[in-house]
Design an enzyme around this catalytic site. Sequence first.
Site, PDB file in Angstrom:
ATOM      1  N   ARG A   8       0.879  -1.185   0.000  1.00  0.00           N
ATOM      2  CA  ARG A   8       0.000   0.000   0.000  1.00  0.00           C
ATOM      3  C   ARG A   8       0.906   1.221   0.000  1.00  0.00           C
ATOM      4  O   ARG A   8       1.971   1.224   0.623  1.00  0.00           O
ATOM      5  CB  ARG A   8      -0.895  -0.012   1.249  1.00  0.00           C
ATOM      6  N   HIS A   9       0.526   2.252  -0.670  1.00  0.00           N
ATOM      7  CA  HIS A   9       1.338   3.479  -0.817  1.00  0.00           C
ATOM      8  C   HIS A   9       1.640   4.099   0.549  1.00  0.00           C
ATOM      9  O   HIS A   9       1.032   3.767   1.579  1.00  0.00           O
ATOM     10  CB  HIS A   9       0.579   4.497  -1.681  1.00  0.00           C
ATOM     11  N   GLU A  11       2.004   7.134   3.472  1.00  0.00           N
ATOM     12  CA  GLU A  11       1.019   8.069   4.067  1.00  0.00           C
ATOM     13  C   GLU A  11       0.879   9.322   3.223  1.00  0.00           C
ATOM     14  O   GLU A  11       1.866   9.872   2.747  1.00  0.00           O
ATOM     15  CB  GLU A  11       1.501   8.449   5.465  1.00  0.00           C
ATOM     16  N   TRP A  14      -4.101  13.507   2.911  1.00  0.00           N
ATOM     17  CA  TRP A  14      -5.510  13.229   3.245  1.00  0.00           C
ATOM     18  C   TRP A  14      -5.626  12.014   4.147  1.00  0.00           C
ATOM     19  O   TRP A  14      -6.567  11.904   4.920  1.00  0.00           O
ATOM     20  CB  TRP A  14      -6.348  13.051   1.972  1.00  0.00           C
ATOM     21  N   ASN A  15      -4.721  11.050   4.072  1.00  0.00           N
ATOM     22  CA  ASN A  15      -4.745   9.958   5.055  1.00  0.00           C
ATOM     23  C   ASN A  15      -4.646  10.553   6.453  1.00  0.00           C
ATOM     24  O   ASN A  15      -5.394  10.210   7.368  1.00  0.00           O
ATOM     25  CB  ASN A  15      -3.548   9.006   4.861  1.00  0.00           C
ATOM     26  N   GLN A  21     -10.170   9.429  -0.014  1.00  0.00           N
ATOM     27  CA  GLN A  21      -9.436   9.662  -1.267  1.00  0.00           C
ATOM     28  C   GLN A  21     -10.091   8.931  -2.446  1.00  0.00           C
ATOM     29  O   GLN A  21     -10.393   9.521  -3.471  1.00  0.00           O
ATOM     30  CB  GLN A  21      -7.982   9.229  -1.136  1.00  0.00           C
ATOM     31  N   ARG A  58      -0.314   9.118  -5.549  1.00  0.00           N
ATOM     32  CA  ARG A  58       0.277   8.602  -4.309  1.00  0.00           C
ATOM     33  C   ARG A  58       0.947   7.238  -4.488  1.00  0.00           C
ATOM     34  O   ARG A  58       1.980   6.942  -3.897  1.00  0.00           O
ATOM     35  CB  ARG A  58      -0.755   8.566  -3.186  1.00  0.00           C
ATOM     36  N   GLU A  82      -7.645   2.643  -6.178  1.00  0.00           N
ATOM     37  CA  GLU A  82      -8.529   2.449  -5.019  1.00  0.00           C
ATOM     38  C   GLU A  82      -9.992   2.395  -5.493  1.00  0.00           C
ATOM     39  O   GLU A  82     -10.310   2.847  -6.623  1.00  0.00           O
ATOM     40  CB  GLU A  82      -8.316   3.598  -4.018  1.00  0.00           C
ATOM     41  N   LEU A  83     -10.843   1.828  -4.625  1.00  0.00           N
ATOM     42  CA  LEU A  83     -12.277   1.813  -4.906  1.00  0.00           C
ATOM     43  C   LEU A  83     -12.736   3.227  -5.250  1.00  0.00           C
ATOM     44  O   LEU A  83     -12.354   4.189  -4.575  1.00  0.00           O
ATOM     45  CB  LEU A  83     -13.022   1.317  -3.649  1.00  0.00           C
ATOM     46  N   ASP A  84     -13.556   3.347  -6.277  1.00  0.00           N
ATOM     47  CA  ASP A  84     -14.157   4.641  -6.616  1.00  0.00           C
ATOM     48  C   ASP A  84     -15.226   4.930  -5.560  1.00  0.00           C
ATOM     49  O   ASP A  84     -16.227   4.220  -5.474  1.00  0.00           O
ATOM     50  CB  ASP A  84     -14.785   4.569  -8.016  1.00  0.00           C
TER      51      ASP A  84
HETATM   52  O1  LIG Z   1      -9.439   7.051   1.730  1.00  0.00           O
HETATM   53  C1  LIG Z   1      -9.792   6.131   0.945  1.00  0.00           C
HETATM   54  O2  LIG Z   1     -10.413   6.269  -0.097  1.00  0.00           O
HETATM   55  C2  LIG Z   1      -9.379   4.729   1.308  1.00  0.00           C
HETATM   56  O3  LIG Z   1     -10.156   4.237   2.253  1.00  0.00           O
HETATM   57  C3  LIG Z   1      -7.901   4.724   1.617  1.00  0.00           C
HETATM   58  O4  LIG Z   1      -7.326   4.885   0.390  1.00  0.00           O
HETATM   59  P1  LIG Z   1      -5.736   4.766   0.229  1.00  0.00           P
HETATM   60  O5  LIG Z   1      -5.302   3.362   0.597  1.00  0.00           O
HETATM   61  O6  LIG Z   1      -5.524   5.086  -1.210  1.00  0.00           O
HETATM   62  O7  LIG Z   1      -5.154   5.758   1.195  1.00  0.00           O
END
Ligand SMILES: O=C(O)[C@H](O)COP(=O)(O)O
Length: 215
Positions: A8-9, A11, A14-15, A21, A58, A82-84
């Site tokens: 996973r990328h 931090e 926005w995290n 995101q 990211r 990532e999920l839309d």
């Molecule tokens: O914030 C989001 O959309 C996800 O839950 C986390 O996305 P990321 O792994 O790209 O930070």
Amino acid sequence: MLQVYLVRHGETEWNALRRIQGQSDSTLTANGERQARQVAERAKLLGITHIISSDLGRTRHTAEIIARACNCDVLLDPRLRELDMGVLEMRDIDTLTAEEESWRKQLVDGTPDGRIPQGESMTELSLRMQAVLDGCRDLPPGSLPLLVSHGMALGCLISTVLGLPPYAERRLRLRNCSLSRMDYQQSPWLAPGWVVETAGDVSHLDRPALDEVQR
Ligand SMILES: O=C(O)[C@H](O)COP(=O)(O)O
């Protein structure tokens, strides 16, 4: 036996701010770049030969840091995004209305075809992530690929390989720059095909990393 590493990328801004995101983007924080350098050193020691990354900023930034350490190129693949998250993208997690929260819950409570308005379902996410993982089997023999993707996307893939519903990813913490590994094997004792060897390993990081809900 083919092994595929998943990262996973690092931090992002926005995290850290607990902003959703999805397929929107924010930059890596200084800590996120530091995390990427640490997972890059581990990838180098592993002997990674191919890096395939979500094309969002990211993940691309994280992949480029890893690629420099491994001396290999980055192949961008939008299927690793990532999920839309539809109309909830860029929203602060802590300001969702009850209705908006109900949309988000539909993703993870087993609602058939549950999705955030204008967003993607977990089943659609699972299918595109599986396609990328299976595509690694077409790489030359001896390849050691590493995929750079996102929290829900990777969690959904791991859940799917385990034979769990895609939304089971809510019970798996994949922290920033965590490392997971999938093995493709034909053992008669294990289920033939993909098995999860490692999930969410952060032993290469020297400080605690944020998880999916930025805790
Ligand atoms: O914030 C989001 O959309 C996800 O839950 C986390 O996305 P990321 O792994 O790209 O930070």
